[in-house]
Design a protein around this motif. Sequence first.
Motif, short mmCIF file in Angstrom:
data_model
loop_
_atom_site.label_atom_id
_atom_site.label_comp_id
_atom_site.label_asym_id
_atom_site.label_seq_id
_atom_site.Cartn_x
_atom_site.Cartn_y
_atom_site.Cartn_z
N THR A 59 0.85 -1.19 0.00
CA THR A 59 0.00 0.00 0.00
C THR A 59 0.88 1.23 0.00
O THR A 59 2.00 1.21 0.53
N ILE A 60 0.38 2.31 -0.59
CA ILE A 60 1.13 3.57 -0.60
C ILE A 60 0.40 4.64 0.20
O ILE A 60 0.79 5.81 0.17
N LEU A 61 -0.64 4.26 0.94
CA LEU A 61 -1.41 5.20 1.75
C LEU A 61 -1.14 4.92 3.22
O LEU A 61 -1.65 3.92 3.77
N PRO A 62 -0.34 5.75 3.89
CA PRO A 62 -0.07 5.53 5.32
C PRO A 62 -1.34 5.65 6.15
O PRO A 62 -2.16 6.54 5.93
N ASP A 63 -1.50 4.74 7.11
CA ASP A 63 -2.68 4.76 7.97
C ASP A 63 -2.30 4.25 9.36
O ASP A 63 -2.14 3.04 9.56
N PRO A 64 -2.07 5.15 10.34
CA PRO A 64 -2.18 6.62 10.26
C PRO A 64 -0.90 7.23 9.68
O PRO A 64 0.10 6.55 9.51
N ILE A 65 -0.95 8.55 9.42
CA ILE A 65 0.21 9.26 8.90
C ILE A 65 1.08 9.74 10.06
O ILE A 65 0.61 10.49 10.92
N LEU A 66 2.32 9.30 10.09
CA LEU A 66 3.25 9.68 11.13
C LEU A 66 4.37 10.55 10.54
O LEU A 66 4.96 10.19 9.53
N ILE A 67 4.64 11.68 11.16
CA ILE A 67 5.70 12.57 10.69
C ILE A 67 6.86 12.65 11.67
O ILE A 67 7.82 13.38 11.46
N GLY A 68 6.78 11.89 12.73
CA GLY A 68 7.79 11.99 13.78
C GLY A 68 9.16 11.49 13.36
O GLY A 68 10.17 11.89 13.95
N LYS A 69 9.23 10.62 12.36
CA LYS A 69 10.52 10.09 11.95
C LYS A 69 11.43 11.16 11.36
O LYS A 69 12.64 11.08 11.47
N TYR A 70 10.84 12.16 10.74
CA TYR A 70 11.66 13.24 10.15
C TYR A 70 12.34 14.05 11.25
O TYR A 70 13.54 14.37 11.14
N SER A 71 11.60 14.41 12.27
CA SER A 71 12.21 15.15 13.37
C SER A 71 13.23 14.28 14.10
O SER A 71 14.27 14.77 14.58
N GLU A 72 12.97 12.97 14.19
CA GLU A 72 13.91 12.06 14.84
C GLU A 72 15.22 12.00 14.06
O GLU A 72 16.31 11.97 14.66
N VAL A 73 15.13 11.98 12.73
CA VAL A 73 16.35 11.95 11.91
C VAL A 73 17.14 13.24 12.08
O VAL A 73 18.37 13.22 12.24
N LEU A 74 16.43 14.38 12.05
CA LEU A 74 17.11 15.67 12.14
C LEU A 74 17.73 15.92 13.51
O LEU A 74 18.60 16.78 13.65
N LYS A 75 17.29 15.19 14.51
CA LYS A 75 17.86 15.35 15.85
C LYS A 75 19.15 14.54 16.02
O LYS A 75 19.84 14.72 17.02
N LYS A 76 19.42 13.67 15.09
CA LYS A 76 20.61 12.83 15.18
C LYS A 76 21.82 13.61 14.68
O LYS A 76 21.88 14.03 13.53
#
Length: 289
Positions: A59-76
């Motif tokens: 599937t290409i439709l996230p359910d639910p949509i999570l955006i936390g991984k981007y902030s987690e990457v940028l904090k590294k």
Amino acid sequence: MSSKKDLASSRLVSKKEKIFNWIIFVLLLLGAVVMVFPLIYMIATSFMTKNQILSGTLTILPDPILIGKYSEVLKKGQFINGIFNSLKVAIPVLIIGGFTSSLAAFGFAKMRFRGKNALFLALLATIMIPFAVVMIPQYVMFTKLGWTNTLLPLIIPGCFGNVSIIFFLRQNLIGIPDDLMEAAKLDGCGYFRTFLQIFMPLMKGALATQLMLWFMGIWNDYLAPTIFLRSEKNWTLQVVIRSFNSYYAIQSDYALIMAASVIAMIPTMALFFIFQRMIIESIAISGIK
């Protein structure tokens, strides 16, 4: 009677051409979907939960949509350090290497000296040598120089120029009349001054385009940094993403890996879409002159 037959035959040909064009369009559309789908799936995966990724359902439709991984990457800090290391390589290579490449292109296009064409063909022949052939001799040489585990093996060779850029800029300069060279000589200009004040401004558009393409290559380079860099503090962005893949794949945290890949892709994608027309025109013009 013959005119009616000609009209009927022309309509038949036109109908066949339309059918053929539609077939070509459908095939190209399917090819485009196949090529773009991995990119779309990578972006979609970066917003998915671990359970959805491992569910086994495509599937290409996230359910639910999570955006936390981007902030987690940028904090590294390791990821941010990789970005800075990639910029440390790209900036001096583009500035110095762009200048030396344009200078070499000017010499091959406008100067006259014995063996010019043979030397240019020999230079072009080096494009056919893959990096895998020379990486071991380069590693041995850089080890003896004490450059391994530093950014110097990625910076110093690029500062001497890029063969592809030399070729494209030479093609661009060939289209500029040689009368400018004669006029500059009459005004007392030497070769370097002629290059700097007359020809450099004329090819700045083509040079800027080629530097953007070169930046994409440097930014996405993976093999050379993997070979020459061992210390984590010197890793470029692509090597950092490889380390993420090795560490977080064990934890099945694929969303974080995909988020890091999407962030790394943004600069090159943005450059391409902003300057897409300029890039295509520059390559087309360089090919016909």
